[in-house]
Design an enzyme around this catalytic site. Sequence first.
Site, short mmCIF file in Angstrom:
data_model
loop_
_atom_site.label_atom_id
_atom_site.label_comp_id
_atom_site.label_asym_id
_atom_site.label_seq_id
_atom_site.Cartn_x
_atom_site.Cartn_y
_atom_site.Cartn_z
N GLU A 176 44.85 -15.23 -25.27
CA GLU A 176 43.98 -14.73 -24.20
C GLU A 176 44.22 -13.24 -23.98
OE1 GLU A 176 44.19 -17.16 -20.65
OE2 GLU A 176 44.41 -19.01 -21.80
N GLU A 197 49.97 -23.82 -18.72
CA GLU A 197 50.57 -23.20 -17.52
C GLU A 197 51.35 -24.18 -16.64
OE1 GLU A 197 47.45 -21.00 -15.55
OE2 GLU A 197 46.91 -19.93 -17.38
O1 G3I Z 1 30.41 -22.21 -12.00
C1 G3I Z 1 30.58 -21.69 -10.66
C2 G3I Z 1 29.29 -21.26 -10.07
O2 G3I Z 1 28.45 -22.40 -9.92
C3 G3I Z 1 29.57 -20.60 -8.74
O3 G3I Z 1 28.37 -20.11 -8.22
C4 G3I Z 1 30.54 -19.45 -8.88
C5 G3I Z 1 30.91 -18.83 -7.56
O4 G3I Z 1 32.18 -18.22 -7.62
O5 G3I Z 1 31.74 -19.95 -9.46
C6 G3I Z 1 31.53 -20.51 -10.75
O6 G3I Z 1 32.76 -20.97 -11.22
C7 G3I Z 1 33.66 -19.96 -11.66
C8 G3I Z 1 34.03 -20.28 -13.10
O7 G3I Z 1 35.02 -19.37 -13.55
C9 G3I Z 1 32.84 -20.18 -14.05
O8 G3I Z 1 32.33 -18.88 -14.05
C10 G3I Z 1 34.90 -20.02 -10.79
O9 G3I Z 1 34.57 -19.59 -9.47
C11 G3I Z 1 35.95 -19.13 -11.36
O10 G3I Z 1 37.18 -19.32 -10.63
C12 G3I Z 1 36.21 -19.47 -12.81
O11 G3I Z 1 37.18 -18.56 -13.31
C13 G3I Z 1 37.76 -18.91 -14.54
C14 G3I Z 1 39.27 -19.06 -14.36
O12 G3I Z 1 39.88 -19.33 -15.60
C15 G3I Z 1 39.62 -20.20 -13.40
O13 G3I Z 1 40.99 -20.18 -13.13
C16 G3I Z 1 37.49 -17.79 -15.53
O14 G3I Z 1 36.09 -17.73 -15.80
C17 G3I Z 1 38.25 -18.05 -16.83
O15 G3I Z 1 38.10 -16.95 -17.68
C18 G3I Z 1 39.73 -18.25 -16.48
O16 G3I Z 1 40.45 -18.48 -17.66
C19 G3I Z 1 41.85 -18.70 -17.53
C20 G3I Z 1 42.27 -19.62 -18.64
O17 G3I Z 1 41.49 -20.79 -18.65
C21 G3I Z 1 43.76 -19.96 -18.55
N1 G3I Z 1 44.57 -18.76 -18.49
C22 G3I Z 1 44.17 -17.78 -17.48
C23 G3I Z 1 42.69 -17.42 -17.63
C24 G3I Z 1 42.29 -16.35 -16.63
O18 G3I Z 1 42.36 -16.85 -15.33
#
Ligand code: G3I
Length: 395
Positions: free
Chosen positions: A291, A178
């Site tokens: 994805e 990205e």
């Molecule tokens: O691990 C913490 C946890 O400790 C905390 O309590 C919780 C509270 O919100 O957050 C947790 O972290 C989250 C993490 O996922 C793990 O679950 C983050 O907030 C959350 O923002 C994060 O989201 C991920 C996202 O990327 C971040 O931008 C999604 O799971 C993941 O599926 C997503 O994947 C991305 C690809 O890598 C790139 N392309 C887009 C795609 C969708 O956004």
Amino acid sequence: MRRRSVLAAGAAGAAALLAGGTSAEAAPLAKTAAQAASAGDAPWTSASLRDLAARIGLRVGSALIPQDIETPSYAAIAGSQFSVVTPGNAMKWQIVEPARGSYDWSQADQLVSFAHANNQLIRGHTLIWHNQLPAWLTAGVANGTITSAQLMELAHQHITTEVTRYRGKIWQWDVCNEFFTDANPSGIDQANWWIVNAGPDIIPNAFTWAHEADPNALLFYNDYNIGGEDGSNAKFTAVYTYLRQLRSQGVPVHGVGIQGHLDTQYGWSPARLRQDIEQYAGLGLKVAITEADVRTFVNNATDQVPTDSLSQFAQPFEYSEMLKAALAVPECISFTVWGFTDSDSWVPGVFAGEGYAGIYDVNQQPKAAYYALQSDLALAAHGAPRRVRTYTPRS
Ligand code: G3I
């Protein structure tokens, strides 16, 4: 009855990709299908996505997170339906090096073990991205204790450490993720954290370092809106032009990942996606749908029932069209969904009021989208071009 109509729609749509004739691999299926048809059923209706895709050498994958595979019923689907695993978060820098010099490979190792146990390949995701960076890194850059030159060196160490650790176990790495804008014209985002703080050489450097650490891994550039989503195709054009330049400079970039995050409320061109895949392939690149999901408006984030009845048709249709574009081009070697159930989708947490993006529902039951992919893959065995093998089996 409902299921029959979904399958019929899939069969009609898949006819175009079957125009190339039949393959030797298809013959046994055709014979069995004919026999089974007289018995009132077709054998592929109980076949897994991975087994059907294997008939033409395509890999079908899902993003996974460790918590989900601790549920046995979820793990059973994850292990049986898919032949590739993408760690959804577990290999990102924030997770693997939470404190400087202190590594935590537990989540990544868990998914690598799961994939190994289920005879699945792995897409490593992702080495250089502006999101999910460790706090020590972003804070150090912000307060000036990590200079631009030191950041470049830390990126080098990060890539070398992670890619070396999993050397020989990763089929495809998403090396850079990205970097391009959604503007028209598009280009590398000059406000991107990496571009601002390390400079544009981070991209070619990252590919070079990853290649040095694992010369057999296929190295991908991964992005969204680069496969028929945007009417101008501006982002595709910018990424295509940039990857052509990298290839001409001898940078070891081997593939492009088209994320495929679709939304039924926007226009999208499957024909354009196929042309874009063909053009990337014309550069000598492999292509992966990395994805895939198709979101729509829903009643609430728990049940995720579409509020517009037409979206119940649009959602599986767009999945099917994405897969058929991939099937039509043999350089497209994998098709991965970004989590397979609606309950483990990232969508409800990010897009207010939207969901229903997966191919299984919140109760882990296959949806129309699953059956559309299944029937497309079954038909593909009768003439979609076979993919060349691009991996070495693990010892
Ligand atoms: O691990 C913490 C946890 O400790 C905390 O309590 C919780 C509270 O919100 O957050 C947790 O972290 C989250 C993490 O996922 C793990 O679950 C983050 O907030 C959350 O923002 C994060 O989201 C991920 C996202 O990327 C971040 O931008 C999604 O799971 C993941 O599926 C997503 O994947 C991305 C690809 O890598 C790139 N392309 C887009 C795609 C969708 O956004």
